[in-house]
Design a protein around this motif. Sequence first.
Motif, short mmCIF file in Angstrom:
data_model
loop_
_atom_site.label_atom_id
_atom_site.label_comp_id
_atom_site.label_asym_id
_atom_site.label_seq_id
_atom_site.Cartn_x
_atom_site.Cartn_y
_atom_site.Cartn_z
N GLU A 144 -1.27 12.23 -4.87
CA GLU A 144 -2.16 13.01 -4.00
C GLU A 144 -1.42 13.78 -2.91
N ILE A 145 -0.42 13.16 -2.30
CA ILE A 145 0.21 13.77 -1.12
C ILE A 145 0.87 15.12 -1.42
N PRO A 146 1.78 15.23 -2.41
CA PRO A 146 2.37 16.57 -2.64
C PRO A 146 1.36 17.59 -3.11
N GLY A 178 -1.47 2.97 -3.64
CA GLY A 178 -0.19 3.59 -3.33
C GLY A 178 0.27 4.53 -4.43
N ALA A 179 0.05 4.14 -5.70
CA ALA A 179 0.41 5.00 -6.82
C ALA A 179 -0.44 6.27 -6.84
N SER A 197 0.82 -1.22 0.00
CA SER A 197 0.00 0.00 0.00
C SER A 197 0.84 1.26 0.00
N ARG A 198 2.12 1.15 0.38
CA ARG A 198 2.93 2.36 0.51
C ARG A 198 4.19 2.36 -0.34
N ALA A 199 4.64 1.22 -0.81
CA ALA A 199 5.86 1.18 -1.62
C ALA A 199 5.75 2.04 -2.88
N VAL A 231 -3.42 -7.15 -2.56
CA VAL A 231 -2.08 -6.62 -2.81
C VAL A 231 -2.07 -5.74 -4.05
N VAL A 232 -2.70 -6.20 -5.14
CA VAL A 232 -2.73 -5.42 -6.38
C VAL A 232 -3.47 -4.10 -6.18
N LEU A 233 -4.62 -4.14 -5.49
CA LEU A 233 -5.38 -2.92 -5.25
C LEU A 233 -4.65 -1.97 -4.31
N CYS A 234 -3.88 -2.53 -3.38
CA CYS A 234 -3.06 -1.68 -2.51
C CYS A 234 -1.94 -1.00 -3.30
#
Length: 424
Positions: free
Chosen positions: A129-131, A123-124, A63-65, A116-119
């Motif tokens: 979104e974050i910046p 994550g992508a 989810s975060r990689a 895992v795939v949806l996570c």
Amino acid sequence: MAHVNLSALQTLLRALRGRNYRLYCAGQGISLVGTWMQQVAMSWLVYRMTGSAYLLGVVGFASRAPTFLLAPFAGVLADRWNRHHLLMLTQALAMLQAALLAAAVLYGVIQVWHIVVLCLLLGAITALEIPARQTLVVELVDREHLGNAIALNSSMVHISQLIGPAVAGMLVASVGEGVCFILNGASYLAVLLALAAMRLPPSPHLKSPRRRVLQELRDGVTYSFGFRPIRNLLLLIALLSLVGTPYSVLLPVFAKELLHGDAHTFGFMMTAGAGGALAGTAYLASRKSVLGHPGLIVVSGVSFALGIGAFALSTNIVLSLASLTLAGFGIMTLAATSNTVLQTILEEDKRGRVMSLYATAWMVFPFGSYLVGVLADLIGPRWTILLGAACCLVGTFLFGRYLPRMRAQVHTIYLKMGIIKDPA
């Protein structure tokens, strides 16, 4: 007395005087409740399906990689593109991800590899979104209210963390995880409507000259790591993200195996951390100045380390919840304080890139999640978290040794920016 209380409340909520920031808080607050519901439901779903602490670590990693890998490039885009439009795009994509997850669960076809795939997909999306979100907040408030806005934004996150996990725990125990994913998807409508209703002037950063993406990325990295206050903050956050914050990955194990609880227990544990974090945001929002923030970073780092260390040793649910409350206070205060310091000392045309590196430092978490999953199987969950707490204490101590020089450098910048006045 009533006048004093009203004045204190106005000081606490002063960033909400701006219409755009009020809209942002309303939409984001609703969406974040859904996000926390999905996170709790997903963790419980994986552990219910597999009973494996290792796979909890794998899902946390997945989810975060992508955010860790893509956020620096996303920061370049946030300095090039319209941040408002970029944020709307990411919220729509996140709503689609939640809908796909809900459909797989409700139709009974869900498997761990689907999660895992949806996570990885989420994550992508989060990398973009974050910046965009971190830098857009600066455009929604006056500069003198920036510290208050960041604290209120953090309080929104943790109020939602108080509500979301508790609601998710009840829903998972009664009707299953799928409903949580549906509600999360629906919650994105609120933030999309709020963003669409904003009236924003043209962004000044869009007028800056453009070069190749890799060159602009290199400039951002050189600027960030060439200035010691920014570099030390990023390194401290990366350390805590690697060895400290992944304690949350093991919460289902503590809830079920060590404290002999269920999904409700897990929800209460998540809520306890959010309660401490909310107390920290209330304290930061009440501060009238950014002065003293570097010292708060050290205090909050120590509080976080002591909190997770005490939680690891606890065999009592009350002590465990109290320890998680202290840890939540520490890590939230550190996050909001370091965010405020960074946002007030960096150069405007590099804001997106620096804040993407800030996000990347927090996103060392997936590697920590994977490491925690492996160590928990080897040495047990208690020793895994204790080891992380000790590393956090050492890192905070090393950061504190540089604190006097950092204060002097930051003070000089605050004088130039007019945040504080020269006594002379």
